[in-house]
Write an enzyme that holds these catalytic residues in place. Structure first.
Site, mmCIF file in Angstrom:
data_model
loop_
_atom_site.group_PDB
_atom_site.id
_atom_site.type_symbol
_atom_site.label_atom_id
_atom_site.label_comp_id
_atom_site.label_asym_id
_atom_site.label_seq_id
_atom_site.Cartn_x
_atom_site.Cartn_y
_atom_site.Cartn_z
ATOM 1 N N GLU A 132 0.859 -1.196 0.000
ATOM 2 C CA GLU A 132 0.000 0.000 0.000
ATOM 3 C C GLU A 132 0.894 1.245 0.000
ATOM 4 O OE1 GLU A 132 -1.696 0.632 3.900
ATOM 5 O OE2 GLU A 132 -3.374 1.816 3.109
ATOM 6 N N ASN A 189 -7.166 6.104 -1.461
ATOM 7 C CA ASN A 189 -6.045 5.189 -1.224
ATOM 8 C C ASN A 189 -6.268 4.056 -2.220
ATOM 9 O OD1 ASN A 189 -4.224 3.309 -0.232
ATOM 10 N ND2 ASN A 189 -4.584 3.872 1.907
ATOM 11 N N ASN A 222 0.249 -1.052 5.171
ATOM 12 C CA ASN A 222 1.196 -0.319 6.021
ATOM 13 C C ASN A 222 0.567 -0.369 7.410
ATOM 14 O OD1 ASN A 222 2.501 2.532 4.123
ATOM 15 N ND2 ASN A 222 2.045 0.495 3.410
ATOM 16 N N CYS A 251 -4.949 -3.037 2.913
ATOM 17 C CA CYS A 251 -4.667 -2.872 4.330
ATOM 18 C C CYS A 251 -5.831 -3.152 5.273
ATOM 19 C CB CYS A 251 -4.076 -1.487 4.580
ATOM 20 S SG CYS A 251 -3.095 -1.499 6.056
ATOM 21 N N LYS A 307 -9.723 1.962 -1.776
ATOM 22 C CA LYS A 307 -9.918 1.399 -0.436
ATOM 23 C C LYS A 307 -11.304 1.721 0.114
ATOM 24 C CE LYS A 307 -7.221 1.229 3.894
ATOM 25 N NZ LYS A 307 -5.960 1.764 4.491
ATOM 26 N N GLU A 311 -5.960 8.735 8.141
ATOM 27 C CA GLU A 311 -6.384 8.305 6.799
ATOM 28 C C GLU A 311 -7.743 8.876 6.428
ATOM 29 O OE1 GLU A 311 -4.695 3.819 6.894
ATOM 30 O OE2 GLU A 311 -5.599 4.457 5.013
HETATM 31 N N1 ING Z 1 -3.436 0.451 8.615
HETATM 32 C C1 ING Z 1 -3.864 -0.286 9.682
HETATM 33 C C2 ING Z 1 -4.404 -1.687 9.364
HETATM 34 O O1 ING Z 1 -5.595 -1.929 9.349
HETATM 35 C C3 ING Z 1 -4.157 -0.147 11.935
HETATM 36 C C4 ING Z 1 -4.698 0.418 10.683
HETATM 37 C C5 ING Z 1 -3.021 0.414 12.487
HETATM 38 C C6 ING Z 1 -4.734 -1.289 12.475
HETATM 39 C C7 ING Z 1 -2.465 -0.134 13.642
HETATM 40 C C8 ING Z 1 -4.196 -1.859 13.627
HETATM 41 C C9 ING Z 1 -3.055 -1.290 14.184
HETATM 42 O O2 ING Z 1 -3.551 -2.548 9.225
HETATM 43 C C10 ING Z 1 -4.037 0.774 7.438
HETATM 44 N N2 ING Z 1 -3.292 1.545 6.628
HETATM 45 O O3 ING Z 1 -5.175 0.446 7.160
#
Ligand code: ING
Length: 321
Positions: free
Chosen positions: A54, A114, A201, A176, A131, A150
């Site tokens: 991503e 995204n 990410n 993601c 996304k 985001e």
């Molecule tokens: N990132 C994360 C994901 O769902 C997140 C959001 C961050 C979830 C930290 C849990 C812990 O993997 C993205 N970019 O969606």
């Protein structure tokens, strides 16, 4: 009823091209050169499809909040391919390799998504996916050690989850946070998906609940292995990992079979290529038996799944990040 099991092999050799961090000051051209090197390494290993993370072209910029969003415009792509990304498309065409690539999209009408693109081995663009499940928060939250804004930078897409005929099979895409929601996989399972490509990410610190931090790798595997098994599909999840601008991010890229078994997983958290031979016929062993959706699914009994967002008991109804 006995469903048809796998027939003559229909193998696609898939690579996960995991990236280490992209720092704020890294030049786009240098990052594209890294992506080209990963693509060549994958092609040398015989890969036909290379899956990138991503937001692969930039640092994960939603970790900062800028009051004037135009200050973040340089992180977005106005066209894909562009002169900056052309070398990657050229390398792929030269090697006869297809790829998926995550990036920040700024449309001609000023909308921000995204986004992930899927390109076939002959260089044609199969599809773009935007996304659907956008995590994090929309406003500045200065008490956080870093932002996950985001919802400030990206609109959630209402276009849903496509499945496309490519690579001699049925290919789907997610990005993601999408991978954490069972609806994502079932939406594509109902379109007979055979292989889902996913970039992510994921900071190792989840600010709203630190108790989840030690479980980051487990949760990453849990959701993708479950989604693969429950829909009889391959899943390829690829990270941008390592310490990016002081934020340590999850690696754990992996290629998962329709059985839920892990066929390949990265060892480090830097630039690393994993490869597996994915016989798409394997999907039939699950889609035509245990998870024969046309035969066993009971939508008549699933009253809440699409009529409600949540239980509706959240005090202020606002989603948390
Ligand atoms: N990132 C994360 C994901 O769902 C997140 C959001 C961050 C979830 C930290 C849990 C812990 O993997 C993205 N970019 O969606």
């Amino acid at each position: 009823m006995k469903g048809e099991l796998r027939g003559a092999p229909r193998v696609v050799r898939v690579a996960g091209a995991q990236m280490g961090p992209v720092q704020r000051t890294d030049q786009r051209d240098d990052t594209v050169a890294r992506l080209c090197a990963l693509l060549h390494r994958a092609a040398d290993l015989g890969a036909e499809l290379v899956v990138f993370p991503e937001l692969a072209l930039t640092t994960f910029f939603p970790r900062w909040f800028v009051a004037d969003i135009a200050e973040a415009d340089h992180y977005f792509e106005r066209e894909m391919p562009s002169t900056t990304t052309a070398p990657l498309f050229a390398a792929a065409r030269q090697r006869g390799v297809g790829f998926s690539l995550g990036y920040a999209e700024l449309t001609s009408t000023g909308r921000r998504f995204n986004t992930q693109i899927l390109v076939e081995r002959n260089g044609t663009v199969v599809a773009h996916y935007r996304k659907v499940h956008v995590p994090g928060h929309a406003g500045h939250e200065p008490n956080r050690p870093f932002q996950h804004a985001e919802r400030y930078y990206f609109e959630p897409s209402d276009e849903g989850f496509g499945v496309w005929d490519a690579f001699n099979g049925r290919i789907g895409m997610m990005i993601c946070n999408d991978r954490r929601w069972p609806e994502t996989y079932r939406e594509m399972g109902l379109a007979k998906v055979e292989l889902i490509v996913c970039g992510y990410n994921t900071p190792l610190q989840y600010i709203p609940d630190p108790s989840q931090d030690p479980l980051a790798d487990f949760h990453n595997s849990l959701v993708m292995q479950s989604g693969a098994y429950q829909n009889g599909t391959f899943v390829v999840g690829v990270a941008k990992g390592g310490e990016e601008e002081g934020v340590d991010s999850l690696a754990g890229s992996q290629i998962i079979a329709p059985s839920g078994e892990v066929l390949a997983k990265t060892l480090g958290n830097g630039d690393e290529v994993i490869v597996a031979d994915c016989d798409l016929e394997w999907c039939k062993n699950y889609q035509n038996t245990l998870f024969d959706l046309d035969y066993y699914r009971r939508p008549e009994a699933y009253h809440r799944l699409t009529s409600q967002r949540g239980p509706g008991t959240h005090p202020d109804g606002s989603p948390r990040g």
